[in-house]
Design a protein around this motif. Structure first.
Motif, PDB file in Angstrom:
ATOM      1  N   ILE A   1     -80.431 133.721  -5.859  1.00 43.31           N
ATOM      2  CA  ILE A   1     -80.055 133.329  -4.498  1.00 43.31           C
ATOM      3  C   ILE A   1     -80.735 132.020  -4.122  1.00 43.31           C
ATOM      4  O   ILE A   1     -80.115 131.092  -3.591  1.00 43.31           O
ATOM      5  CB  ILE A   1     -80.425 134.443  -3.502  1.00 43.31           C
ATOM      6  N   ASP A   2     -82.029 131.933  -4.413  1.00 40.97           N
ATOM      7  CA  ASP A   2     -82.770 130.714  -4.079  1.00 40.97           C
ATOM      8  C   ASP A   2     -82.243 129.526  -4.880  1.00 40.97           C
ATOM      9  O   ASP A   2     -82.174 128.399  -4.356  1.00 40.97           O
ATOM     10  CB  ASP A   2     -84.258 130.910  -4.356  1.00 40.97           C
TER      11      ASP A   2
ATOM     12  N   VAL B   1     -80.529 142.382 -11.333  1.00 43.48           N
ATOM     13  CA  VAL B   1     -79.788 141.767 -10.238  1.00 43.48           C
ATOM     14  C   VAL B   1     -78.761 140.793 -10.794  1.00 43.48           C
ATOM     15  O   VAL B   1     -77.586 140.813 -10.448  1.00 43.48           O
ATOM     16  CB  VAL B   1     -80.742 141.039  -9.268  1.00 43.48           C
ATOM     17  N   GLU B   2     -79.210 139.936 -11.686  1.00 45.50           N
ATOM     18  CA  GLU B   2     -78.341 138.907 -12.245  1.00 45.50           C
ATOM     19  C   GLU B   2     -78.995 138.371 -13.513  1.00 45.50           C
ATOM     20  O   GLU B   2     -80.196 138.535 -13.716  1.00 45.50           O
ATOM     21  CB  GLU B   2     -78.126 137.777 -11.222  1.00 45.50           C
TER      22      GLU B   2
ATOM     23  N   LEU C   1     -74.692 128.374  -2.183  1.00 41.60           N
ATOM     24  CA  LEU C   1     -74.847 129.766  -1.793  1.00 41.60           C
ATOM     25  C   LEU C   1     -73.658 130.205  -0.953  1.00 41.60           C
ATOM     26  O   LEU C   1     -73.262 129.519  -0.008  1.00 41.60           O
ATOM     27  CB  LEU C   1     -76.140 129.951  -1.004  1.00 41.60           C
ATOM     28  N   GLY C   2     -73.094 131.374  -1.305  1.00 40.49           N
ATOM     29  CA  GLY C   2     -71.989 131.911  -0.539  1.00 40.49           C
ATOM     30  C   GLY C   2     -70.650 131.581  -1.149  1.00 40.49           C
ATOM     31  O   GLY C   2     -70.546 130.944  -2.194  1.00 40.49           O
ATOM     32  N   GLY C   3     -69.575 131.996  -0.485  1.00 34.96           N
ATOM     33  CA  GLY C   3     -68.230 131.766  -1.000  1.00 34.96           C
ATOM     34  C   GLY C   3     -68.045 132.472  -2.337  1.00 34.96           C
ATOM     35  O   GLY C   3     -68.525 133.584  -2.533  1.00 34.96           O
ATOM     36  N   GLN C   4     -67.330 131.825  -3.204  1.00 39.02           N
ATOM     37  CA  GLN C   4     -67.071 132.395  -4.519  1.00 39.02           C
ATOM     38  C   GLN C   4     -67.935 131.740  -5.601  1.00 39.02           C
ATOM     39  O   GLN C   4     -67.692 131.918  -6.789  1.00 39.02           O
ATOM     40  CB  GLN C   4     -65.587 132.239  -4.873  1.00 39.02           C
ATOM     41  N   ASN C   5     -68.942 130.995  -5.179  1.00 31.91           N
ATOM     42  CA  ASN C   5     -69.817 130.346  -6.145  1.00 31.91           C
ATOM     43  C   ASN C   5     -70.711 131.389  -6.815  1.00 31.91           C
ATOM     44  O   ASN C   5     -71.224 132.305  -6.163  1.00 31.91           O
ATOM     45  CB  ASN C   5     -70.693 129.293  -5.464  1.00 31.91           C
ATOM     46  N   LYS C   6     -70.894 131.220  -8.104  1.00 33.01           N
ATOM     47  CA  LYS C   6     -71.794 132.102  -8.835  1.00 33.01           C
ATOM     48  C   LYS C   6     -72.297 131.375 -10.067  1.00 33.01           C
ATOM     49  O   LYS C   6     -71.702 130.400 -10.533  1.00 33.01           O
ATOM     50  CB  LYS C   6     -71.090 133.401  -9.232  1.00 33.01           C
TER      51      LYS C   6
ATOM     52  N   ALA D   1     -80.252 126.646 -17.025  1.00 36.57           N
ATOM     53  CA  ALA D   1     -81.492 127.306 -17.446  1.00 36.57           C
ATOM     54  C   ALA D   1     -82.711 126.463 -17.094  1.00 36.57           C
ATOM     55  O   ALA D   1     -83.763 126.993 -16.707  1.00 36.57           O
ATOM     56  CB  ALA D   1     -81.447 127.578 -18.947  1.00 36.57           C
ATOM     57  N   GLY D   2     -82.580 125.144 -17.223  1.00 36.91           N
ATOM     58  CA  GLY D   2     -83.701 124.261 -16.922  1.00 36.91           C
ATOM     59  C   GLY D   2     -84.132 124.333 -15.469  1.00 36.91           C
ATOM     60  O   GLY D   2     -85.312 124.116 -15.150  1.00 36.91           O
ATOM     61  N   GLU D   3     -83.186 124.635 -14.579  1.00 40.98           N
ATOM     62  CA  GLU D   3     -83.514 124.798 -13.169  1.00 40.98           C
ATOM     63  C   GLU D   3     -83.977 126.225 -12.870  1.00 40.98           C
ATOM     64  O   GLU D   3     -84.962 126.431 -12.154  1.00 40.98           O
ATOM     65  CB  GLU D   3     -82.299 124.456 -12.311  1.00 40.98           C
ATOM     66  N   LEU D   4     -83.290 127.199 -13.428  1.00 43.86           N
ATOM     67  CA  LEU D   4     -83.626 128.592 -13.126  1.00 43.86           C
ATOM     68  C   LEU D   4     -85.003 128.994 -13.630  1.00 43.86           C
ATOM     69  O   LEU D   4     -85.664 129.850 -13.038  1.00 43.86           O
ATOM     70  CB  LEU D   4     -82.570 129.520 -13.745  1.00 43.86           C
ATOM     71  N   ILE D   5     -85.444 128.371 -14.724  1.00 43.09           N
ATOM     72  CA  ILE D   5     -86.732 128.777 -15.298  1.00 43.09           C
ATOM     73  C   ILE D   5     -87.892 128.446 -14.350  1.00 43.09           C
ATOM     74  O   ILE D   5     -88.990 128.991 -14.482  1.00 43.09           O
ATOM     75  CB  ILE D   5     -86.929 128.134 -16.689  1.00 43.09           C
ATOM     76  N   LYS D   6     -87.621 127.588 -13.372  1.00 49.48           N
ATOM     77  CA  LYS D   6     -88.639 127.293 -12.352  1.00 49.48           C
ATOM     78  C   LYS D   6     -88.939 128.522 -11.503  1.00 49.48           C
ATOM     79  O   LYS D   6     -89.967 128.573 -10.805  1.00 49.48           O
ATOM     80  CB  LYS D   6     -88.166 126.150 -11.463  1.00 49.48           C
TER      81      LYS D   6
END
Length: 501
Positions: A466-467, A394-395, A475-480, A491-496
């Motif tokens: 997404i979360d 997915v990402e 979330l949304g717009g052109q943010n990625k 990474a420190g946030e996503l690893i949660k």
């Protein structure tokens, strides 16, 4: 005091006076360099192709010479590699600095007899600037270590070719070579761990006063010494007083490095690149690095937020402002013209002009000096998915893991949200790592030299990205989420959102 420390002080005062002279006339210094560059290269292939004979000022120059990256300069380099002369600069380069490319594969950056002093004298002047400001010169009487790549050179089209650090090693001034370590033979060892053990053998009983190198390599050197002796570096090298570094962001390493040393030592930051020595720290008290405006390079600056416009502004030194991100464009007596260095800088002072390196014009990872860019990780991922057609993602994003908490070696950490997991995750990791090693020679060197271990994949649960974006209010717009970053904020946030099963 020894003769080196005594003689260095009047020499340092002379260099400081010369530096003040050109620093007081930055615009004039740059204008003179531009005219010298154009005049010298007017009859080269590049000069003829771009109408150098008709150029009278910077406006003419901007109209005639577009901004380029290496890929667009490559056809001219190819002519030199085919044996042609007078292509980018009169005659042939003295060296090619071999460096990692992106779409271009290995890059061959010319170094001419005129541009070589930029690399050699700038490194020397960084030390002399420190001597002049602080009065500390005793370090020159001790042993100096420069952790660098192999000084062994290949030949391409009759031109000596190798890593920049290896080329520079051949030009260490004679008055320093007698107290330089490691030995030439040890420096030529390819395997980093073997080389490191030999370096320790040669240095551990010496009076080391200056240590220079890329921070992760120096940290590994310190760790090995501490493991062998059970002592902090200050107790092994009691006269160690000066640390010189450059090439990567120092901040992730600062705390651990000085904890390993066990005391405070002065440090000098440098900003060298294969394309030219850009700046060095000229003061222990002022922020930033002195931009070298009288060293064979004519600089242009493009506001980073306008870099990707069709016709962005190209500013000269007299037009820049403080606290603005600029992409660095260089024109030099190495034969580089409108060359996008890829770095972004901010001016923290305009009297004199001092800068900090703020990042890259594109997202990247270079926590260990590998210069991995988004295109490389995306291509490596595509190749791996082709080899494992059952897997779907997915990402993903990639970040360095400089100090793993489980005691493992540093590595790249890939945080991936799979919609379908690979049937053999270990094989997928191996293929992904091999693809990135093939695409990026610096990364390959770091793994071959046991500086990094094989990349780690952290599978994330469904809807993790997404979360995460929802939690960040983006979330949304052109943010990625960026494909990669040079720190662990994301990474420190996503690893949660790690997958539990």
């Amino acid at each position: 005091m020894g003769f080196r420390s005594v003689l260095s002080k009047p020499f340092a005062a002379y260099i400081a006076a010369q530096t003040r002279k050109w620093a007081k006339d930055p615009v004039g210094s740059q204008e003179r360099i531009l005219q010298q560059l154009i005049s010298t290269a007017r009859d080269t292939t590049f000069g003829n192709d771009h109408g150098f004979a008709e150029i009278r000022n910077h406006d003419h120059f901007k109209s005639a010479v577009p901004v380029r990256d290496y890929e667009e300069l490559k056809p001219y380099v190819a002519q030199i590699l085919d044996g042609d002369q007078d292509v980018l600069w009169p005659g042939k380069p003295t060296y090619f600095a071999k460096t990692s490319g992106t779409t271009s594969g290995t890059k061959y950056i010319p170094i001419t007899k005129e541009s070589l002093p930029n690399h050699i004298n700038s490194a020397r002047n960084a030390l002399l600037s420190y001597v002049h400001e602080t009065g500390n010169s005793a370090f020159l009487d001790g042993k100096l270590i420069f952790l660098s790549g192999s000084p062994e050179l290949d030949m391409r089209a009759g031109i000596h070719t190798g890593r920049l650090s290896g080329i520079v090693n051949h030009h260490v001034p004679g008055y320093l070579r007698t107290n330089q370590l490691p030995s030439f033979e040890t420096n030529c060892i390819d395997d980093w761990e073997t080389k490191l053990d030999r370096i320790i053998d040669e240095t551990i009983d010496e009076r080391m006063t200056l240590i220079s190198g890329i921070p992760p390599w120096v940290q590994m050197y310190f760790d090995r010494i501490e493991k062998r002796t059970g002592k902090k570096i200050k107790d092994v090298f009691r006269d160690f007083s000066l640390f010189v570094y450059g090439g990567v962001n120092f901040e992730p390493y600062r705390a651990k490095l000085f904890e390993s040393i066990g005391k405070s030592v002065d440090s000098i930051e440098t900003y060298p690149a294969s394309e030219g020595f850009i700046a060095y720290q000229d003061s222990q008290h002022e922020e930033g690095l002195l931009l070298l405006l009288n060293s064979g390079i004519f600089f242009e600056f493009i506001p980073a937020d306008r870099f990707f416009e069709d016709n962005p502004p190209r500013l000269t030194i007299g037009e820049v402002e403080t606290n603005v991100n600029y992409a660095v464009i260089i024109n030099s007596n190495a034969g580089l013209w409108g060359y996008n260095l890829g770095d972004t800088i901010k001016f923290v002072s305009t009297d004199p002009y001092r800068v900090i390196v703020s990042g890259r014009i594109k997202h990247f990872i270079s926590a260990f000096g590998e210069h991995v860019i988004g295109e490389e990780v995306e291509k490596a991922m595509r190749e791996s998915l082709t080899r494992h057609p059952e897997a779907e993602i997915v990402e993903f994003t990639v970040a360095p893991n400089v100090t793993p908490t489980d005691g493992r070696m540093p590595h790249h950490q890939w945080l991936i949200e799979f919609s379908k997991m690979p049937s053999d995750l270990d094989a997928f990791i191996e293929d992904l790592d091999h693809a990135l090693r093939r695409l990026n020679s610096y990364y390959d060197d770091l793994l071959s030299g046991n500086i990094l271990k094989v990349l780690e994949i952290v599978p994330l649960r469904r809807s993790a990205f997404i979360d995460y974006m929802k939690d960040q209010g983006k979330l949304g717009g052109q943010n990625k989420v960026p494909r990669l970053s040079n720190d662990r904020k994301i990474a420190g946030e996503l690893i949660k959102y790690r997958k539990n099963d």
